[in-house]
Design a protein around this motif. Structure first.
Motif, PDB file in Angstrom:
ATOM      1  N   TRP A   1      -1.737 -26.743 -25.327  1.00 11.95           N
ATOM      2  CA  TRP A   1      -1.463 -27.022 -23.918  1.00 11.95           C
ATOM      3  C   TRP A   1      -0.861 -25.788 -23.255  1.00 11.95           C
ATOM      4  O   TRP A   1       0.183 -25.295 -23.680  1.00 11.95           O
ATOM      5  N   ILE A   2      -1.531 -25.297 -22.221  1.00 12.23           N
ATOM      6  CA  ILE A   2      -1.008 -24.179 -21.434  1.00 12.23           C
ATOM      7  C   ILE A   2      -0.113 -24.799 -20.354  1.00 12.23           C
ATOM      8  O   ILE A   2      -0.584 -25.592 -19.532  1.00 12.23           O
ATOM      9  N   PRO A   3       1.179 -24.466 -20.356  1.00 14.02           N
ATOM     10  CA  PRO A   3       2.109 -25.091 -19.401  1.00 14.02           C
ATOM     11  C   PRO A   3       1.730 -24.805 -17.945  1.00 14.02           C
ATOM     12  O   PRO A   3       1.074 -23.800 -17.645  1.00 14.02           O
ATOM     13  N   PRO A   4       2.168 -25.671 -17.033  1.00 12.92           N
ATOM     14  CA  PRO A   4       1.904 -25.437 -15.603  1.00 12.92           C
ATOM     15  C   PRO A   4       2.515 -24.119 -15.132  1.00 12.92           C
ATOM     16  O   PRO A   4       3.562 -23.702 -15.623  1.00 12.92           O
ATOM     17  N   ARG A   5       1.832 -23.482 -14.183  1.00 20.11           N
ATOM     18  CA  ARG A   5       2.311 -22.252 -13.550  1.00 20.11           C
ATOM     19  C   ARG A   5       2.785 -21.224 -14.586  1.00 20.11           C
ATOM     20  O   ARG A   5       3.875 -20.675 -14.482  1.00 20.11           O
ATOM     21  N   SER A   6       1.955 -21.005 -15.588  1.00 17.77           N
ATOM     22  CA  SER A   6       2.325 -20.064 -16.647  1.00 17.77           C
ATOM     23  C   SER A   6       1.109 -19.260 -17.079  1.00 17.77           C
ATOM     24  O   SER A   6      -0.020 -19.551 -16.697  1.00 17.77           O
ATOM     25  N   ARG A   7       1.388 -18.265 -17.899  1.00 14.05           N
ATOM     26  CA  ARG A   7       0.309 -17.478 -18.485  1.00 14.05           C
ATOM     27  C   ARG A   7       0.554 -17.411 -19.980  1.00 14.05           C
ATOM     28  O   ARG A   7       1.689 -17.415 -20.446  1.00 14.05           O
ATOM     29  N   ALA A   8      -0.533 -17.357 -20.708  1.00 14.54           N
ATOM     30  CA  ALA A   8      -0.447 -17.276 -22.164  1.00 14.54           C
ATOM     31  C   ALA A   8      -1.438 -16.211 -22.623  1.00 14.54           C
ATOM     32  O   ALA A   8      -2.356 -15.839 -21.888  1.00 14.54           O
ATOM     33  N   LEU A   9      -1.217 -15.714 -23.823  1.00 14.81           N
ATOM     34  CA  LEU A   9      -2.124 -14.742 -24.419  1.00 14.81           C
ATOM     35  C   LEU A   9      -2.679 -15.326 -25.707  1.00 14.81           C
ATOM     36  O   LEU A   9      -1.920 -15.799 -26.552  1.00 14.81           O
ATOM     37  N   GLY A  10      -3.986 -15.317 -25.814  1.00 17.65           N
ATOM     38  CA  GLY A  10      -4.646 -15.779 -27.025  1.00 17.65           C
ATOM     39  C   GLY A  10      -5.465 -14.647 -27.620  1.00 17.65           C
ATOM     40  O   GLY A  10      -5.486 -13.531 -27.096  1.00 17.65           O
ATOM     41  N   GLU A  11      -6.133 -14.955 -28.698  1.00 15.47           N
ATOM     42  CA  GLU A  11      -6.997 -13.960 -29.326  1.00 15.47           C
ATOM     43  C   GLU A  11      -8.317 -14.610 -29.679  1.00 15.47           C
ATOM     44  O   GLU A  11      -8.412 -15.826 -29.831  1.00 15.47           O
TER      45      GLU A  11
ATOM     46  N   VAL B   1      -9.326 -17.453 -16.982  1.00 12.00           N
ATOM     47  CA  VAL B   1      -9.452 -16.769 -18.274  1.00 12.00           C
ATOM     48  C   VAL B   1      -9.885 -15.334 -17.996  1.00 12.00           C
ATOM     49  O   VAL B   1     -10.871 -15.110 -17.291  1.00 12.00           O
ATOM     50  N   ASN B   2      -9.152 -14.384 -18.560  1.00  8.71           N
ATOM     51  CA  ASN B   2      -9.464 -12.983 -18.310  1.00  8.71           C
ATOM     52  C   ASN B   2      -9.419 -12.196 -19.611  1.00  8.71           C
ATOM     53  O   ASN B   2      -8.514 -12.385 -20.426  1.00  8.71           O
ATOM     54  N   VAL B   3     -10.399 -11.336 -19.779  1.00  7.94           N
ATOM     55  CA  VAL B   3     -10.466 -10.419 -20.914  1.00  7.94           C
ATOM     56  C   VAL B   3     -10.825  -9.054 -20.343  1.00  7.94           C
ATOM     57  O   VAL B   3     -11.742  -8.949 -19.522  1.00  7.94           O
ATOM     58  N   SER B   4     -10.117  -8.025 -20.771  1.00  9.46           N
ATOM     59  CA  SER B   4     -10.448  -6.671 -20.318  1.00  9.46           C
ATOM     60  C   SER B   4     -11.847  -6.295 -20.799  1.00  9.46           C
ATOM     61  O   SER B   4     -12.318  -6.819 -21.812  1.00  9.46           O
ATOM     62  N   PRO B   5     -12.519  -5.386 -20.101  1.00 16.00           N
ATOM     63  CA  PRO B   5     -13.849  -4.969 -20.547  1.00 16.00           C
ATOM     64  C   PRO B   5     -13.821  -4.406 -21.965  1.00 16.00           C
ATOM     65  O   PRO B   5     -12.853  -3.759 -22.367  1.00 16.00           O
ATOM     66  N   GLN B   6     -14.872  -4.693 -22.702  1.00 15.20           N
ATOM     67  CA  GLN B   6     -15.057  -4.072 -24.016  1.00 15.20           C
ATOM     68  C   GLN B   6     -15.740  -2.748 -23.761  1.00 15.20           C
ATOM     69  O   GLN B   6     -16.936  -2.695 -23.473  1.00 15.20           O
ATOM     70  N   GLU B   7     -14.975  -1.701 -23.842  1.00 14.95           N
ATOM     71  CA  GLU B   7     -15.520  -0.384 -23.553  1.00 14.95           C
ATOM     72  C   GLU B   7     -16.412   0.089 -24.706  1.00 14.95           C
ATOM     73  O   GLU B   7     -16.236  -0.333 -25.847  1.00 14.95           O
ATOM     74  N   PRO B   8     -17.363   0.956 -24.392  1.00 12.56           N
ATOM     75  CA  PRO B   8     -18.202   1.510 -25.453  1.00 12.56           C
ATOM     76  C   PRO B   8     -17.343   2.132 -26.553  1.00 12.56           C
ATOM     77  O   PRO B   8     -16.429   2.897 -26.279  1.00 12.56           O
ATOM     78  N   GLY B   9     -17.620   1.759 -27.800  1.00 11.39           N
ATOM     79  CA  GLY B   9     -16.897   2.300 -28.940  1.00 11.39           C
ATOM     80  C   GLY B   9     -15.654   1.526 -29.343  1.00 11.39           C
ATOM     81  O   GLY B   9     -15.049   1.821 -30.373  1.00 11.39           O
ATOM     82  N   TRP B  10     -15.252   0.509 -28.572  1.00  9.40           N
ATOM     83  CA  TRP B  10     -14.040  -0.248 -28.909  1.00  9.40           C
ATOM     84  C   TRP B  10     -14.312  -1.215 -30.050  1.00  9.40           C
ATOM     85  O   TRP B  10     -15.374  -1.824 -30.144  1.00  9.40           O
ATOM     86  N   ARG B  11     -13.303  -1.374 -30.937  1.00  6.65           N
ATOM     87  CA  ARG B  11     -13.388  -2.315 -32.058  1.00  6.65           C
ATOM     88  C   ARG B  11     -12.134  -3.177 -32.074  1.00  6.65           C
ATOM     89  O   ARG B  11     -11.043  -2.696 -31.782  1.00  6.65           O
TER      90      ARG B  11
ATOM     91  N   VAL C   1     -10.183  -7.407 -32.253  1.00  8.59           N
ATOM     92  CA  VAL C   1     -10.091  -8.791 -31.798  1.00  8.59           C
ATOM     93  C   VAL C   1      -9.656  -8.740 -30.338  1.00  8.59           C
ATOM     94  O   VAL C   1      -8.746  -7.991 -29.980  1.00  8.59           O
ATOM     95  N   LEU C   2     -10.297  -9.528 -29.492  1.00 10.60           N
ATOM     96  CA  LEU C   2      -9.981  -9.513 -28.065  1.00 10.60           C
ATOM     97  C   LEU C   2      -8.695 -10.274 -27.760  1.00 10.60           C
ATOM     98  O   LEU C   2      -8.475 -11.370 -28.283  1.00 10.60           O
ATOM     99  N   THR C   3      -7.865  -9.710 -26.898  1.00 12.26           N
ATOM    100  CA  THR C   3      -6.725 -10.435 -26.340  1.00 12.26           C
ATOM    101  C   THR C   3      -7.230 -11.143 -25.092  1.00 12.26           C
ATOM    102  O   THR C   3      -7.871 -10.530 -24.238  1.00 12.26           O
TER     103      THR C   3
ATOM    104  N   ALA D   1      -7.620  -3.553 -32.823  1.00 15.47           N
ATOM    105  CA  ALA D   1      -6.654  -4.622 -32.562  1.00 15.47           C
ATOM    106  C   ALA D   1      -6.930  -5.784 -33.512  1.00 15.47           C
ATOM    107  O   ALA D   1      -8.064  -6.211 -33.686  1.00 15.47           O
ATOM    108  N   ALA D   2      -5.875  -6.295 -34.125  1.00 14.94           N
ATOM    109  CA  ALA D   2      -6.027  -7.379 -35.090  1.00 14.94           C
ATOM    110  C   ALA D   2      -5.389  -8.681 -34.611  1.00 14.94           C
ATOM    111  O   ALA D   2      -5.590  -9.728 -35.206  1.00 14.94           O
ATOM    112  N   THR D   3      -4.631  -8.624 -33.520  1.00 15.33           N
ATOM    113  CA  THR D   3      -3.966  -9.804 -32.989  1.00 15.33           C
ATOM    114  C   THR D   3      -3.613  -9.553 -31.534  1.00 15.33           C
ATOM    115  O   THR D   3      -3.901  -8.496 -30.989  1.00 15.33           O
ATOM    116  N   VAL D   4      -2.956 -10.512 -30.909  1.00 15.42           N
ATOM    117  CA  VAL D   4      -2.545 -10.414 -29.505  1.00 15.42           C
ATOM    118  C   VAL D   4      -1.664  -9.187 -29.307  1.00 15.42           C
ATOM    119  O   VAL D   4      -0.795  -8.896 -30.108  1.00 15.42           O
ATOM    120  N   ASP D   5      -1.922  -8.476 -28.228  1.00 12.06           N
ATOM    121  CA  ASP D   5      -1.103  -7.321 -27.862  1.00 12.06           C
ATOM    122  C   ASP D   5      -0.606  -7.556 -26.444  1.00 12.06           C
ATOM    123  O   ASP D   5      -1.393  -7.832 -25.548  1.00 12.06           O
TER     124      ASP D   5
END
Length: 157
Positions: free
Chosen positions: A50-60, A88-98, A100-102, A148-152
């Motif tokens: 559950w994502i709380p009201p009026r909040s932000r969370a980071l997942g992977e 839901v927002n994820v930064s662009p996967q730039e060319p050459g990036w390796r 886990v996505l935050t 990246a191996a986990t949330v940053d």
């Protein structure tokens, strides 16, 4: 049912891992140069987070990516969550990036919003570039999120 994931007609729907974190409230606000020192892991209750009201969370993401040097990946919302008010927002996967996505999960509503671990959370649309970019992620010292191996929580180099 299951929130769809996997290969779609024009991209790949990634899954949300069970690791979802919310930062404590700060009277000072949010500062990209001073990310929160502590993140609290949200529990999985009856198969939901559950994502709380009026909040932000980071997942992977469950998936790990190895983006070729001539490809860029851009995230777009899944309509099921969009209709619930979840951003839901994820930064662009730039060319050459390796790695886990935050995944940023923002609940601007007045009610909690449920998300489902190991099910689809957002779609990545991949585009092939006509040429290799002059600067590929991981080269020339621009690799602060490489492997990246986990949330940053974020860093400014």
């Amino acid at each position: 049912g299951v929130v769809s994931y996997g290969l779609s007609s024009c991209g790949y729907d990634i899954r949300l891992a069970e690791a979802v974190f919310v930062s404590g409230l700060s009277v000072d606000g949010h500062d990209v140069k001073a990310p929160p020192p502590h993140l609290e892991r949200l529990p999985v209750l009856h198969g939901r987070i559950w994502i709380p009201p009026r909040s932000r969370a980071l997942g992977e993401s469950v998936e790990r990516f190895d983006t070729p040097p001539n490809v860029v990946g851009l995230s777009t919302w899944k309509s099921s969550y969009c209709r619930q008010g979840l951003i839901v927002n994820v930064s662009p996967q730039e060319p050459g990036w390796r790695g886990v996505l935050t995944i940023a999960l923002v609940n601007p509503t007045d009610l909690p919003i449920a998300v489902y671990p190991n099910e689809g959370i957002t779609q990545i649309v991949f585009a092939c570039l006509t040429a290799r970019p002059e600067r590929v992620y991981g080269e020339k010292g621009n690799a602060k999120y490489q492997d990246a191996a986990t949330v940053d929580t974020g860093r400014v180099a």
